[in-house]
Design a protein around this motif. Structure first.
Motif, mmCIF file in Angstrom:
data_model
loop_
_atom_site.group_PDB
_atom_site.id
_atom_site.type_symbol
_atom_site.label_atom_id
_atom_site.label_comp_id
_atom_site.label_asym_id
_atom_site.label_seq_id
_atom_site.Cartn_x
_atom_site.Cartn_y
_atom_site.Cartn_z
ATOM 1 N N GLU A 192 0.823 -1.198 0.000
ATOM 2 C CA GLU A 192 0.000 0.000 0.000
ATOM 3 C C GLU A 192 0.865 1.259 0.000
ATOM 4 O O GLU A 192 0.591 2.220 -0.715
ATOM 5 C CB GLU A 192 -0.922 -0.002 1.214
ATOM 6 C CG GLU A 192 -1.858 1.198 1.254
ATOM 7 C CD GLU A 192 -2.782 1.153 2.456
ATOM 8 O OE1 GLU A 192 -3.380 2.191 2.758
ATOM 9 O OE2 GLU A 192 -2.911 0.074 3.071
ATOM 10 N N THR A 193 1.943 1.245 0.801
ATOM 11 C CA THR A 193 2.828 2.405 0.867
ATOM 12 C C THR A 193 3.549 2.620 -0.458
ATOM 13 O O THR A 193 3.651 3.743 -0.960
ATOM 14 C CB THR A 193 3.861 2.214 1.993
ATOM 15 O OG1 THR A 193 3.169 2.016 3.220
ATOM 16 C CG2 THR A 193 4.759 3.423 2.104
ATOM 17 N N ILE A 194 4.035 1.526 -1.034
ATOM 18 C CA ILE A 194 4.768 1.636 -2.301
ATOM 19 C C ILE A 194 3.839 2.092 -3.417
ATOM 20 O O ILE A 194 4.169 2.986 -4.209
ATOM 21 C CB ILE A 194 5.430 0.294 -2.649
ATOM 22 C CG1 ILE A 194 6.514 -0.030 -1.620
ATOM 23 C CG2 ILE A 194 6.028 0.330 -4.052
ATOM 24 C CD1 ILE A 194 7.152 -1.376 -1.814
ATOM 25 N N LEU A 195 2.658 1.474 -3.509
ATOM 26 C CA LEU A 195 1.717 1.837 -4.556
ATOM 27 C C LEU A 195 1.237 3.274 -4.397
ATOM 28 O O LEU A 195 0.991 3.967 -5.397
ATOM 29 C CB LEU A 195 0.521 0.879 -4.538
ATOM 30 C CG LEU A 195 0.831 -0.562 -4.944
ATOM 31 C CD1 LEU A 195 -0.421 -1.417 -4.835
ATOM 32 C CD2 LEU A 195 1.377 -0.626 -6.369
ATOM 33 N N TYR A 196 1.122 3.729 -3.162
ATOM 34 C CA TYR A 196 0.709 5.110 -2.929
ATOM 35 C C TYR A 196 1.749 6.072 -3.503
ATOM 36 O O TYR A 196 1.403 7.086 -4.113
ATOM 37 C CB TYR A 196 0.536 5.360 -1.430
ATOM 38 C CG TYR A 196 0.032 6.750 -1.098
ATOM 39 C CD1 TYR A 196 -1.325 7.036 -1.090
ATOM 40 C CD2 TYR A 196 0.928 7.781 -0.797
ATOM 41 C CE1 TYR A 196 -1.787 8.309 -0.784
ATOM 42 C CE2 TYR A 196 0.476 9.058 -0.493
ATOM 43 C CZ TYR A 196 -0.880 9.313 -0.489
ATOM 44 O OH TYR A 196 -1.328 10.571 -0.212
ATOM 45 N N GLN A 197 3.031 5.743 -3.310
ATOM 46 C CA GLN A 197 4.094 6.598 -3.836
ATOM 47 C C GLN A 197 4.161 6.554 -5.359
ATOM 48 O O GLN A 197 4.607 7.521 -5.990
ATOM 49 C CB GLN A 197 5.452 6.146 -3.260
ATOM 50 C CG GLN A 197 5.561 6.272 -1.759
ATOM 51 C CD GLN A 197 5.423 7.704 -1.275
ATOM 52 O OE1 GLN A 197 5.865 8.628 -1.947
ATOM 53 N NE2 GLN A 197 4.806 7.883 -0.112
ATOM 54 N N ILE A 198 3.699 5.467 -5.954
ATOM 55 C CA ILE A 198 3.796 5.323 -7.407
ATOM 56 C C ILE A 198 2.578 5.901 -8.122
ATOM 57 O O ILE A 198 2.702 6.597 -9.138
ATOM 58 C CB ILE A 198 3.962 3.837 -7.784
ATOM 59 C CG1 ILE A 198 5.315 3.313 -7.277
ATOM 60 C CG2 ILE A 198 3.864 3.636 -9.300
ATOM 61 C CD1 ILE A 198 5.512 1.841 -7.503
#
Length: 217
Positions: A192-198
């Motif tokens: 979730e954190t990674i996808l949010y940044q992407i």
């Protein structure tokens, strides 16, 4: 030299590219069939929701265009173990730019096809009050999304099969880690954190999310 590279990449991709162009042309026309000119305001909200369901196909199609053009750009070099590229009197960076430029020029074909389809759909459709057609905006967004997908897949395809395997393995590790964290009920959302940044602005893939629709308020 660019002319020769463009011609060869066109030969390699013309059949799938034309199929994708037909799909890009037809998608706005399919969206137009969802419209009802005599709809009242509360029915208009339902129309927009039905268009949102079709909107998922626009970024998917753009990503497919980028993937096919990127993979085709390096397929012959991988089969020939890059002997042809290394034998040319060109620096490596120049050759890579020729490949990328040719692929970027070819993605104009489905983008124009979508623009023409959207223009026709907007012309023949009588819209309910409060709705407007955005054919040029939709086509430009599609072209930009396809170019971003092309550059990402192009960078991965330019490497060896081992490099592509490492990228896929890294994605797989993230997915497995997120599943494992979910099983143990830990409050750590890696994906979730990674996808949010992407996917959230200023993330590089923000253009793929949000509403994709030819008709909107």
């Amino acid at each position: 030299m660019f002319k020769a590279v463009l011609y060869t990449q066109w030969k390699w991709t013309r059949l799938p590219l034309l199929i994708l162009a037909l799909a890009a042309f037809a998608l706005p026309l399919v969206s137009a069939r969802q419209m009802a000119p005599d709809a009242e305001y509360w029915n208009t909200q339902g129309l927009l929701q039905s268009l949102d369901a079709l909107g998922a196909f626009y970024p998917l199609l753009a990503a497919t265009v980028g993937l096919i053009l990127a993979a085709a750009a390096w397929a012959a070099d991988h089969r020939g173990r890059h002997v042809y590229a290394l034998s040319l009197p060109l620096p490596r960076w120049h050759y890579v730019l020729l490949r990328l430029g040719a692929a970027a020029l070819l993605l104009v074909v489905p983008a124009i096809a979508m623009w023409l389809g959207a223009l026709i759909a907007a012309t023949v459709t009588t819209l309910p009050p409060g709705l407007h057609a955005y054919p040029t905006t939709l086509a430009l967004r599609f072209a930009l999304a396809a170019f971003i997908a092309l550059t990402l897949f192009f960078a991965v395809s330019a490497g060896t099969s081992r490099t592509a395997g490492y990228v896929l393995a890294a994605i797989g590790v993230l997915v497995v880690a997120q599943i494992a964290i979910g099983l143990f009920d830990l409050k750590l959302q890696i994906l979730e954190t990674i996808l949010y940044q992407i996917y959230i602005w200023p993330g590089p893939l923000e253009i793929f999310v949000g509403r994709w629709s030819l008709f909107d308020v």
